[in-house]
Scaffold this motif. Structure first.
Motif, mmCIF file in Angstrom:
data_model
loop_
_atom_site.group_PDB
_atom_site.id
_atom_site.type_symbol
_atom_site.label_atom_id
_atom_site.label_comp_id
_atom_site.label_asym_id
_atom_site.label_seq_id
_atom_site.Cartn_x
_atom_site.Cartn_y
_atom_site.Cartn_z
ATOM 1 N N UNK A 210 0.749 -1.295 -0.169
ATOM 2 C CA UNK A 210 -0.140 -0.308 -0.092
ATOM 3 C C UNK A 210 0.958 1.314 -0.006
ATOM 4 N N UNK A 211 1.732 1.198 0.815
ATOM 5 C CA UNK A 211 2.572 2.664 0.996
ATOM 6 C C UNK A 211 3.376 2.985 -0.322
ATOM 7 N N UNK A 212 3.928 1.888 -1.046
ATOM 8 C CA UNK A 212 4.744 2.009 -2.059
ATOM 9 C C UNK A 212 3.785 2.545 -3.440
ATOM 10 N N UNK A 216 3.853 6.396 -4.937
ATOM 11 C CA UNK A 216 3.794 6.720 -6.196
ATOM 12 C C UNK A 216 2.731 7.354 -6.791
ATOM 13 N N UNK A 217 1.321 7.199 -6.358
ATOM 14 C CA UNK A 217 0.263 8.040 -6.657
ATOM 15 C C UNK A 217 0.288 9.215 -5.934
ATOM 16 N N UNK A 218 1.333 9.496 -4.958
ATOM 17 C CA UNK A 218 1.053 10.850 -4.433
ATOM 18 C C UNK A 218 -0.190 11.052 -3.460
ATOM 19 N N UNK A 219 -0.751 10.047 -3.047
ATOM 20 C CA UNK A 219 -2.054 10.160 -2.178
ATOM 21 C C UNK A 219 -1.947 9.644 -0.586
ATOM 22 N N UNK A 220 -0.688 9.552 -0.105
ATOM 23 C CA UNK A 220 -0.412 9.206 1.318
ATOM 24 C C UNK A 220 -1.113 10.466 2.047
ATOM 25 N N UNK A 221 -1.049 11.525 1.623
ATOM 26 C CA UNK A 221 -1.698 12.474 2.539
ATOM 27 C C UNK A 221 -3.295 12.718 2.689
ATOM 28 N N UNK A 222 -3.809 11.949 1.871
ATOM 29 C CA UNK A 222 -5.394 11.567 1.644
ATOM 30 C C UNK A 222 -5.973 10.901 2.908
ATOM 31 N N UNK A 223 -5.132 10.146 3.771
ATOM 32 C CA UNK A 223 -5.675 9.386 4.791
ATOM 33 C C UNK A 223 -5.359 9.713 6.049
ATOM 34 N N UNK A 224 -6.182 9.457 7.091
ATOM 35 C CA UNK A 224 -5.595 9.673 8.538
ATOM 36 C C UNK A 224 -5.526 8.324 9.282
#
Length: 239
Positions: A210-212, A216-224
């Motif tokens: 998931x993290x990788x 790559x999609x630059x979506x990590x900051x979409x989740x809490x």
């Protein structure tokens, strides 16, 4: 009477060897300590000091310099050094030139409990007091800490320390009221809900996949919240 010169030479040689052996043993027994050398092995971070260990020895024996070798009980000296709560193991020996040498391995903290009681968890899962001279940079453990949760935390910490990415990035473990475990990462805003300690390898493999992808999609900051507690799934909650 015929003298057996070969037999006589053998007897003289035997007497000479025994004399040299006795002389060597005598010199060795009267040899005294002329210096003390304390060596800390492994980790460069010192949680105790040469002065603290020396103080333990002085309190027990006084000044060990000039003490004859025959009066030294090396395994007892080792046990005295190991009474320092920061010391894991000590090996003591006397060198041929009279130097009393101790090779010391310190305990290694892998987690820091911040609860009603504050202490480290070391790499054997035992409680370790804080050091007065150095603070370890290890994950901080908070929440509902009990004997069972501490055992689980040790299992988690052990796994974290086998992985370079996890070791560098996980900075906290929180114990929930339901006995689940949440992980805080250094650079991310989301919390990872680990659930229990079963199937850690599978859970972290799923998390890294998931993290990788999210990196790559630059979506990590979409989740809490990222949950790993469900079988073979990563369930994410968006902000």
């Amino acid at each position: 009477m015929k003298i057996n010169w070969n037999y006589l030479k053998l007897m003289l040689l035997l007497v000479l060897v025994m004399g040299l052996y006795a002389f060597s043993n005598h010199r060795s027994s009267v040899k005294a300590v002329n210096d003390i050398d304390l060596q800390f092995l492994g980790d460069e971070n010192l949680y105790t000091t040469h002065e603290m260990v020396n103080k333990l020895l002085i309190q027990k024996y006084g000044n060990l310099k000039n003490v004859p070798k025959e009066k030294l009980v090396l395994n007892t000296i080792e046990k005295v050094i190991e009474t320092d709560e920061m010391v894991k193991n000590a090996q003591v020996y006397l060198t041929v030139d009279g130097k009393l040498t101790s090779k010391i391995i310190q305990r290694k903290p892998i987690g820091r409990v911040e609860g009603v009681k504050k202490y480290y968890v070391d790499d054997e899962g035992r409680r370790m007091p804080f050091s007065k001279i150095h603070s370890a940079r290890v994950p901080i453990i908070t929440g509902n800490i009990t004997g069972k949760s501490l055992e689980d935390i040790y299992v988690i910490l052990e796994y974290i320390n086998t992985d370079n990415f996890l070791r560098k990035n996980i900075i906290g473990i929180h114990v929930g009221v339901d006995g689940d475990y949440q992980l805080k990462f250094r650079m991310e805003n989301f919390v990872v809900n680990l659930g229990g300690v079963e199937n850690l390898k599978e859970k972290f493999n799923n998390f890294m996949a998931f993290y990788n992808k999210a990196t790559k999609d630059k979506t990590l900051n979409h989740y809490d919240l990222v949950s790993l507690e469900y079988n073979n799934q990563v369930v994410c909650t968006k902000i």
